[in-house]
Design a protein around this motif. Structure first.
Motif, PDB file in Angstrom:
ATOM      1  N   PHE A 210     -34.080  -3.750  -1.689  1.00  0.00           N
ATOM      2  CA  PHE A 210     -34.669  -5.080  -1.894  1.00  0.00           C
ATOM      3  C   PHE A 210     -35.643  -5.062  -3.065  1.00  0.00           C
ATOM      4  N   GLU A 211     -36.465  -4.031  -3.119  1.00  0.00           N
ATOM      5  CA  GLU A 211     -37.465  -3.917  -4.176  1.00  0.00           C
ATOM      6  C   GLU A 211     -36.821  -3.818  -5.561  1.00  0.00           C
ATOM      7  N   LYS A 212     -35.649  -3.208  -5.614  1.00  0.00           N
ATOM      8  CA  LYS A 212     -34.977  -2.990  -6.904  1.00  0.00           C
ATOM      9  C   LYS A 212     -34.113  -4.162  -7.323  1.00  0.00           C
ATOM     10  N   ASN A 213     -33.444  -4.829  -6.375  1.00  0.00           N
ATOM     11  CA  ASN A 213     -32.448  -5.838  -6.721  1.00  0.00           C
ATOM     12  C   ASN A 213     -32.923  -7.280  -6.495  1.00  0.00           C
ATOM     13  N   LEU A 214     -32.883  -7.764  -5.243  1.00  0.00           N
ATOM     14  CA  LEU A 214     -33.165  -9.167  -4.979  1.00  0.00           C
ATOM     15  C   LEU A 214     -34.657  -9.507  -5.080  1.00  0.00           C
ATOM     16  N   CYS A 656     -42.669 -15.965   2.600  1.00  0.00           N
ATOM     17  CA  CYS A 656     -42.357 -16.837   1.468  1.00  0.00           C
ATOM     18  C   CYS A 656     -41.167 -16.318   0.668  1.00  0.00           C
ATOM     19  N   LEU A 657     -41.040 -15.013   0.545  1.00  0.00           N
ATOM     20  CA  LEU A 657     -39.862 -14.451  -0.114  1.00  0.00           C
ATOM     21  C   LEU A 657     -38.589 -14.828   0.654  1.00  0.00           C
ATOM     22  N   TYR A 658     -38.689 -14.825   1.974  1.00  0.00           N
ATOM     23  CA  TYR A 658     -37.543 -15.199   2.803  1.00  0.00           C
ATOM     24  C   TYR A 658     -37.176 -16.673   2.607  1.00  0.00           C
ATOM     25  N   VAL A 659     -38.194 -17.543   2.527  1.00  0.00           N
ATOM     26  CA  VAL A 659     -37.938 -18.973   2.305  1.00  0.00           C
ATOM     27  C   VAL A 659     -37.237 -19.181   0.964  1.00  0.00           C
ATOM     28  N   VAL A 660     -37.706 -18.497  -0.071  1.00  0.00           N
ATOM     29  CA  VAL A 660     -37.067 -18.613  -1.390  1.00  0.00           C
ATOM     30  C   VAL A 660     -35.623 -18.138  -1.336  1.00  0.00           C
ATOM     31  N   TYR A 663     -33.496 -20.846   0.040  1.00  0.00           N
ATOM     32  CA  TYR A 663     -33.274 -21.913  -0.943  1.00  0.00           C
ATOM     33  C   TYR A 663     -32.219 -21.504  -1.977  1.00  0.00           C
ATOM     34  N   LEU A 664     -32.204 -20.212  -2.311  1.00  0.00           N
ATOM     35  CA  LEU A 664     -31.247 -19.725  -3.301  1.00  0.00           C
ATOM     36  C   LEU A 664     -29.889 -19.389  -2.689  1.00  0.00           C
ATOM     37  N   GLY A 665     -29.807 -19.441  -1.363  1.00  0.00           N
ATOM     38  CA  GLY A 665     -28.559 -19.104  -0.699  1.00  0.00           C
ATOM     39  C   GLY A 665     -28.260 -17.621  -0.706  1.00  0.00           C
ATOM     40  N   GLU A 666     -29.310 -16.800  -0.818  1.00  0.00           N
ATOM     41  CA  GLU A 666     -29.153 -15.344  -0.854  1.00  0.00           C
ATOM     42  C   GLU A 666     -29.510 -14.753   0.505  1.00  0.00           C
ATOM     43  N   ASP A 667     -28.696 -13.817   0.980  1.00  0.00           N
ATOM     44  CA  ASP A 667     -28.987 -13.119   2.236  1.00  0.00           C
ATOM     45  C   ASP A 667     -29.591 -11.757   1.932  1.00  0.00           C
ATOM     46  N   PHE A 670     -32.903  -6.809   4.483  1.00  0.00           N
ATOM     47  CA  PHE A 670     -34.275  -6.338   4.663  1.00  0.00           C
ATOM     48  C   PHE A 670     -35.163  -7.452   5.219  1.00  0.00           C
ATOM     49  N   LEU A 671     -35.164  -8.624   4.563  1.00  0.00           N
ATOM     50  CA  LEU A 671     -36.016  -9.726   4.998  1.00  0.00           C
ATOM     51  C   LEU A 671     -35.608 -10.242   6.369  1.00  0.00           C
ATOM     52  N   LYS A 672     -34.311 -10.309   6.615  1.00  0.00           N
ATOM     53  CA  LYS A 672     -33.829 -10.809   7.898  1.00  0.00           C
ATOM     54  C   LYS A 672     -34.322  -9.912   9.035  1.00  0.00           C
ATOM     55  N   GLU A 673     -34.281  -8.613   8.814  1.00  0.00           N
ATOM     56  CA  GLU A 673     -34.714  -7.678   9.859  1.00  0.00           C
ATOM     57  C   GLU A 673     -36.226  -7.726  10.048  1.00  0.00           C
ATOM     58  N   VAL A 674     -36.955  -7.852   8.950  1.00  0.00           N
ATOM     59  CA  VAL A 674     -38.417  -7.903   9.029  1.00  0.00           C
ATOM     60  C   VAL A 674     -38.875  -9.117   9.826  1.00  0.00           C
TER      61      VAL A 674
END
Length: 770
Positions: A210-214, A656-660, A663-667, A670-674
């Motif tokens: 997550f830190e490297k890509n999305l 807030c990263l999850y909300v963004v 909005y972008l339609g990206e899954d 990492f965020l989903k599990e957190v």
């Protein structure tokens, strides 16, 4: 009701001699006084708006700057307009309309005004820079460094002489956005004690990806929002955490505040309501006039919607989200008693009703023997159940006619009062049962005798005990706590009661009585009300509530251990939870971000590696190393708390990263599990903010016993605590009866034992700690 009063301004009759016009002078007088009161309030708000707008400048400062500037130029024989009038004269025929002296005066005023505005902007930006420095938070308790002393002097210099309530708003810094790298690192550190090696390595891989890509892409959008919005978290937090939830807000969201624990000012219900309502209205007056003392480092924006708010008013025709609405200029309150709703005006003769006059109105309501109309008694159950049925019922049955008028009277009221027909009080003969019953009554009552949508409900019981039930979306507990401290300090000591227990003063001989609200609720709507009530009762009956005053010791002895009281209690909660369940869990402690504009809360993840090491050493009875491990755990907790308060928290950034990403339609795995990890231990300290209002040395009993909230997880605990003076800590524990893993009373016993065991490490009786 029989006391209803209708004033007619004028009447006329047609006679053979013409029209006979009969004016009611009393009604016209009331209209005049009402208008006068309204215009006074508007003028005060306008004046306060001007004062806040030019802060840290002032009109007096404007005069000083302009006069000094004009005097200097006159002494030096200089053109006060600095050539401005001459340049304007090339394009505008100024000399035709103004003499040379007038031109100099106007030019000097214009340039002086520009100089004054420049000084204001410089002071405001310097103050914003000063408030962005949080080094003072890292000083050891009881010591003040030279850098902090210099900072305090500079803040005082650039704050102006008499700041008003909202003066600091524009000078508060914006909440900073942490780096993705730092947030991921802190997150992994927080979950390490809760995962085995295999689980942790997997989560480590997800975080690295997550830190490297999305992550950087989402961060870019978040940075953009932080530059544009006042606060990059608050609006999304309000919308997605509170307003979009479709489950009941009763128990799940609303929270409560209690009365004094050991003091009972009067046993007369109407009298207690009279003083409390008057004190609340006095607080609102101070709020309207911006006379509440501000704190230079705390955002007070949420105070704006404290009164006349319906924070969870449903959007008509929508089942997706609630809206947050605020109604200005409310001059009445709504009162519920034995299934009936009343509208009670708070002003008469152009002034606020006195406590005895409010008591008089409450007496009239209590004396009313009329029956509720069909469906009226349990109407408020709609606000206690699921949100979607309430949305549909609102649009279908309450959007027109008599029902709409009555609903408006409730929603546009300053607040709601419930004259409860039960008795609640702390009883020495049965302290556990009495306090548990008291807490549950404040949290949910009968599920139909609180208007849970309202910003807050004042609940006054039959024996004179009282409390609050507050809705959560519009603000967090410290805002309501600030109001409640004011009420409790005013009630017995400043307003007081006569020897017979009534409010001081005399009833009003001509005061119009309360207005009974009228409803026409069809059978179909009554079925919806009963369905909502069934849902609410199931939820309320499942709440296992336990309140206990811990009086073995308080912050006085904890400070002698050279440990933060909050860190001490949080570590004790971890020890108690391990003894209770035999394992650690993800722990939520609420901290405030009010150092920033429109800041609300952040999470301190209290279950740390250091705390777990201490707990294990206590379980193994390794007394020799326990004290050093406790010190490490406390320091770690304090550092995490400071980070959360100064914008370096984990959870709001990840949210807030999850909300963004949505909005972008990206899954993001990492965020989903957190964000799906449950908080099985949710904790919060109720701070005592206005210590100057209470003499806790001479009268430790004259303070609120705190408040609490419902359990966050089905198999977890909710714990709220308030540190009262040096010798008392009140704990409020909640869980669910339906969970075989939890028992609030058992957990309360474990907390008590954990507190005693940790203090015993310091052997204070041997005077090892000086």
């Amino acid at each position: 009701m029989a006391e209803a009063h209708q004033a007619v301004a004028f009447q006329f009759t047609v006679t053979p001699d013409g029209i006979d016009l009969q004016l009611c002078h009393e009604a016209l007088r009331q209209i005049y006084l009402s208008g006068l009161h309204s215009w006074k309030k508007r003028f005060i708000r306008f004046k306060n708006g001007v004062m806040t707008g030019v802060y840290p400048g002032s009109p007096a400062g404007f005069m000083v700057v302009v006069v000094s500037y004009m005097s200097y130029n006159k002494y030096k024989q200089l053109d006060p307009s600095l050539g401005l009038i001459a340049k304007l004269g090339q394009h505008i025929p100024i000399s035709r309309y103004m003499s040379t002296d007038s031109q100099k005066i106007v030019g000097g005023v214009l340039v002086g005004t520009g100089l004054w505005v420049t000084i204001i902007m410089i002071m405001r930006n310097v103050l914003k820079s000063l408030l962005s420095w949080h080094g003072w938070m890292h000083a050891r308790h009881g010591s003040v460094s030279w850098s902090t002393r210099v900072w305090m002097v500079l803040v005082k210099v650039f704050s102006g002489r008499k700041p008003m309530l909202y003066s600091f708003q524009n000078s508060l810094p914006r909440l900073p956005v942490p780096s993705v790298k730092d947030t991921c690192r802190r997150y992994l550190e927080s979950v390490r004690p809760l995962m085995d090696d295999e689980q942790f390595e997997r989560m480590k891989g997800l975080a690295k990806d997550f830190e490297k890509n999305l992550g950087p892409r989402l961060q870019w959008y978040l940075k953009l929002k932080s530059w544009w919005a006042s606060n990059y978290v608050s609006d999304w937090w309000e919308e997605y955490i509170y307003l979009r939830g479709r489950g009941p807000i009763m128990v799940n969201s609303n929270y409560y505040a209690m009365d004094f624990l050991y003091v009972f000012p009067t046993s007369i219900q109407a009298a207690r309501a009279g003083n409390a309502i008057h004190a609340i209205m006095l607080y609102r007056r101070k709020l309207d006039r911006a006379q509440i003392k501000p704190h230079f480092s705390s955002c007070l924006f949420c105070l704006f919607v404290l009164f006349s708010s319906v924070p969870s008013l449903l959007t008509v025709g929508s089942s997706l989200s609630d809206t947050l609405q605020h109604m200005n200029e409310s001059k009445h309150i709504a009162v519920y008693h034995k299934g009936r709703f009343y509208k009670v005006w708070m002003f008469y003769d152009g002034r606020l009703l006195l406590p005895r006059e409010i008591e008089q109105q409450m007496e009239r309501i209590l004396a009313d023997t009329s029956e509720p109309s069909p469906g009226e008694e349990k109407l408020a159950a709609l606000t206690a159940g699921e949100r979607t049925p309430w949305a549909k019922a609102r649009e279908m049955y309450f959007s027109r006619g008599k029902n709409k008028l009555s609903l408006d009277a409730i929603e546009k009221a300053a607040f709601v009062v419930t004259l409860d027909d039960t008795e609640q009080r702390y009883k020495e003969a049965n302290p556990v049962k009495s306090l548990d019953s008291y807490a549950k009554s404040l949290l949910h009552g009968k599920c139909y005798d609180r208007w849970f949508d309202k910003s807050f409900n004042l609940i006054v019981f039959k024996n004179g005990t009282m409390g609050l039930n507050a809705e959560h979306s519009w603000a967090d507990a410290p805002i309501v706590g600030h109001l409640w401290e004011h009420v409790l300090s005013m009630d017995p000591l400043k307003l007081g009661y006569n020897e017979d227990g009534h409010c001081r003063g005399a009833p009003h001989p001509n005061l119009p009585g309360p207005q009974r609200l009228q409803w026409e609720i069809p059978a179909e709507c009554q079925e919806v009300i009963e369905a909502s009530l069934t849902v609410a009762r199931t939820l309320a009956d499942d709440v296992d509530s336990h309140i206990f005053p811990f009086s073995d010791f308080g912050k006085g002895l904890i400070k002698k251990c050279r440990t933060s009281p909050d860190a001490f209690i949080q570590i004790a909660l971890q020890l108690a939870h391990y003894r209770d369940k035999g394992k650690f869990c993800l722990t939520y402690e609420a901290s405030m971000t009010r150092l920033f504009r429109e800041g609300r809360t952040e999470t301190v993840r209290s279950c740390t590696m250091e705390t777990c090491a201490f707990v294990r050493s206590m379980i193994r009875d390794e007394t020799v190393i326990c004290r050093s491990l406790l010190k490490q755990a406390a320091e770690k907790h304090q550092n995490m708390y400071r980070l959360a308060m100064t914008g370096g928290g984990i959870d709001r950034h990840l949210f807030c990263l999850y909300v963004v990403s949505k909005y972008l339609g990206e899954d993001s795995a990492f965020l989903k599990e957190v964000l799906s990890e449950p908080w099985r231990l949710s904790t919060s300290q109720t701070p005592l903010q206005q210590v100057e209002l209470f003499d806790l040395v001479r009268h430790p009993e004259y303070v609120s016993s705190g408040g609490g909230f419902g359990p966050v997880a089905d198999d977890g605990y909710g714990v709220s605590y308030i540190i009262v003076g040096d010798n008392l800590i009140n704990f409020h524990i909640s869980s669910k009866h339906s969970s075989p893993e939890t028992d609030s009373h058992r957990f309360g016993g474990n907390i008590r034992q954990a507190m005693v065991d940790i203090l015993a490490l310091f052997q204070l009786d041997k005077k090892d700690i000086k």
